[in-house]
Design an enzyme around this catalytic site. Structure first.
Site, short mmCIF file in Angstrom:
data_model
loop_
_atom_site.label_atom_id
_atom_site.label_comp_id
_atom_site.label_asym_id
_atom_site.label_seq_id
_atom_site.Cartn_x
_atom_site.Cartn_y
_atom_site.Cartn_z
N ASP A 159 0.87 -1.00 -0.05
CA ASP A 159 0.04 0.15 -0.01
C ASP A 159 0.95 1.15 -0.22
OD1 ASP A 159 -1.55 2.04 0.54
OD2 ASP A 159 -2.79 1.17 2.17
N ILE A 160 0.76 2.07 -0.94
CA ILE A 160 1.74 3.18 -1.14
C ILE A 160 1.44 4.44 -0.17
CG2 ILE A 160 0.01 4.73 -2.50
CD1 ILE A 160 2.93 5.11 -4.24
N ASN A 216 -6.23 13.04 -11.08
CA ASN A 216 -6.89 13.12 -12.11
C ASN A 216 -6.59 14.60 -12.35
OD1 ASN A 216 -8.94 14.68 -10.90
ND2 ASN A 216 -9.48 12.53 -10.29
N GLY A 263 -9.62 4.76 -6.10
CA GLY A 263 -8.26 4.21 -6.17
C GLY A 263 -7.24 4.62 -5.18
N ASP A 288 -5.64 7.68 -5.61
CA ASP A 288 -5.92 9.12 -5.15
C ASP A 288 -6.87 9.13 -3.89
OD1 ASP A 288 -6.23 11.67 -5.42
OD2 ASP A 288 -7.29 11.59 -7.32
N SER A 294 -2.16 5.03 -13.92
CA SER A 294 -2.94 4.64 -15.21
C SER A 294 -3.47 3.17 -15.31
CB SER A 294 -2.39 4.96 -16.72
OG SER A 294 -2.65 6.42 -16.82
N THR A 295 -3.10 2.12 -14.53
CA THR A 295 -3.58 0.78 -14.65
C THR A 295 -4.67 0.52 -13.92
OG1 THR A 295 -1.97 0.14 -13.06
CG2 THR A 295 -1.10 0.06 -15.26
N GLY A 296 -5.38 1.45 -13.21
CA GLY A 296 -6.66 1.04 -12.36
C GLY A 296 -7.91 1.58 -13.32
P1 ADP Z 1 -5.54 5.48 -12.52
O1 ADP Z 1 -6.66 6.30 -12.69
O2 ADP Z 1 -4.45 6.28 -12.81
O3 ADP Z 1 -5.83 4.32 -13.59
P2 ADP Z 1 -6.01 4.13 -10.13
O4 ADP Z 1 -5.90 4.49 -8.63
O5 ADP Z 1 -7.54 3.65 -10.55
O6 ADP Z 1 -5.41 5.11 -10.92
O7 ADP Z 1 -5.30 2.92 -10.27
C1 ADP Z 1 -3.56 2.94 -10.34
C2 ADP Z 1 -3.03 1.66 -9.66
O8 ADP Z 1 -2.88 1.88 -8.37
C3 ADP Z 1 -3.73 0.38 -9.94
O9 ADP Z 1 -2.70 -0.71 -10.49
C4 ADP Z 1 -4.36 0.19 -8.61
O10 ADP Z 1 -4.52 -1.43 -8.56
C5 ADP Z 1 -3.31 0.60 -7.85
N1 ADP Z 1 -3.70 0.90 -6.34
C6 ADP Z 1 -5.01 1.13 -5.73
N2 ADP Z 1 -4.80 1.71 -4.34
C7 ADP Z 1 -3.45 1.46 -4.08
C8 ADP Z 1 -2.57 1.65 -2.93
N3 ADP Z 1 -3.16 1.96 -1.63
N4 ADP Z 1 -1.32 1.72 -2.96
C9 ADP Z 1 -0.60 1.16 -4.26
N5 ADP Z 1 -1.44 1.27 -5.36
C10 ADP Z 1 -2.67 0.97 -5.08
#
Ligand code: ADP
Length: 180
Positions: A16-17, A30, A38, A40, A123-125
């Site tokens: 988890d970042i 965004n 996600g 953000d 961008s991968t979510g």
């Molecule tokens: P985007 O709109 O750029 O696609 P998202 O947040 O939907 O952004 O997803 C980007 C990536 O971050 C995805 O691979 C998602 O699985 C991942 N992600 C979601 N929550 C976390 C977190 N808490 N820590 C790290 N990565 C995360």
């Protein structure tokens, strides 16, 4: 998994970042910078309202660029907000914009003399970029940047889930083998 580039470390971790202790963490935001789902949403929840206040003051960020705020209540001192492209078919400038999001984030880190940065997989979510193609761009862009700039000592990709981790690991391993 780790790789050394010049004097810097490029590493992959699953997790988890919001929990990272790097000086900066990068947010996949965004263009409004006003928060979303996600990663953000997770960053704003964990960091508290201060980050959103600063984002409102900044007033937005074009795709492929980056802006910086403090980290609020996070362990990280800074959050670098960058906007990756929404994926359509790969022929609408998505690769260049994704690379630019990583480069802009690293440039901001360098300007602020930040030595360690954690990235999510931008961008991968919700934005739908295929994981493997995104990993290729993410890792190549960061490696090229580190080869050309001293200062940043650690870049950590924090991958959410085993699947994302395994894709990044496979791509990084292939890059390392090609480099030999
Ligand atoms: P985007 O709109 O750029 O696609 P998202 O947040 O939907 O952004 O997803 C980007 C990536 O971050 C995805 O691979 C998602 O699985 C991942 N992600 C979601 N929550 C976390 C977190 N808490 N820590 C790290 N990565 C995360």
């Amino acid at each position: 998994m780790k790789m050394t580039i010049q004097k810097a470390i490029l590493e992959l971790a699953e997790g988890d970042i919001t929990l990272q202790d790097t000086e900066a963490i990068v947010n996949a935001a965004n263009t409004t910078l006003l928060g979303g789902g996600g990663v953000d949403g997770a960053i704003h929840r964990a960091g508290g309202p201060q980050i959103l206040e600063e984002c409102k003051w900044i007033g937005g960020c074009p795709t492929g660029e980056a802006r910086i705020t403090t980290g609020g209540r996070l362990k990280a001192r800074y959050v670098i907000h960058t906007v990756g492209p929404v994926y359509r078919d790969g022929r609408h400038g998505e690769p260049e914009l994704l690379a630019s999001a990583y480069r802009s984030s690293l440039n901001l880190a360098s300007q602020h003399k930040i030595k360690s940065v954690a990235f999510p997989s931008i961008s991968t979510g919700a934005y739908g970029y295929p994981m493997e193609a995104a990993a290729q761009i993410a890792l190549t862009t960061v490696r090229n940047y580190l080869e050309g700039h001293l200062g940043i000592r650690l870049v950590r990709f924090v991958l959410f889930g085993t699947m994302a981790y395994e894709v990044y690991e496979r791509v990084l391993r292939a890059m390392r083998e090609e480099g030999r």
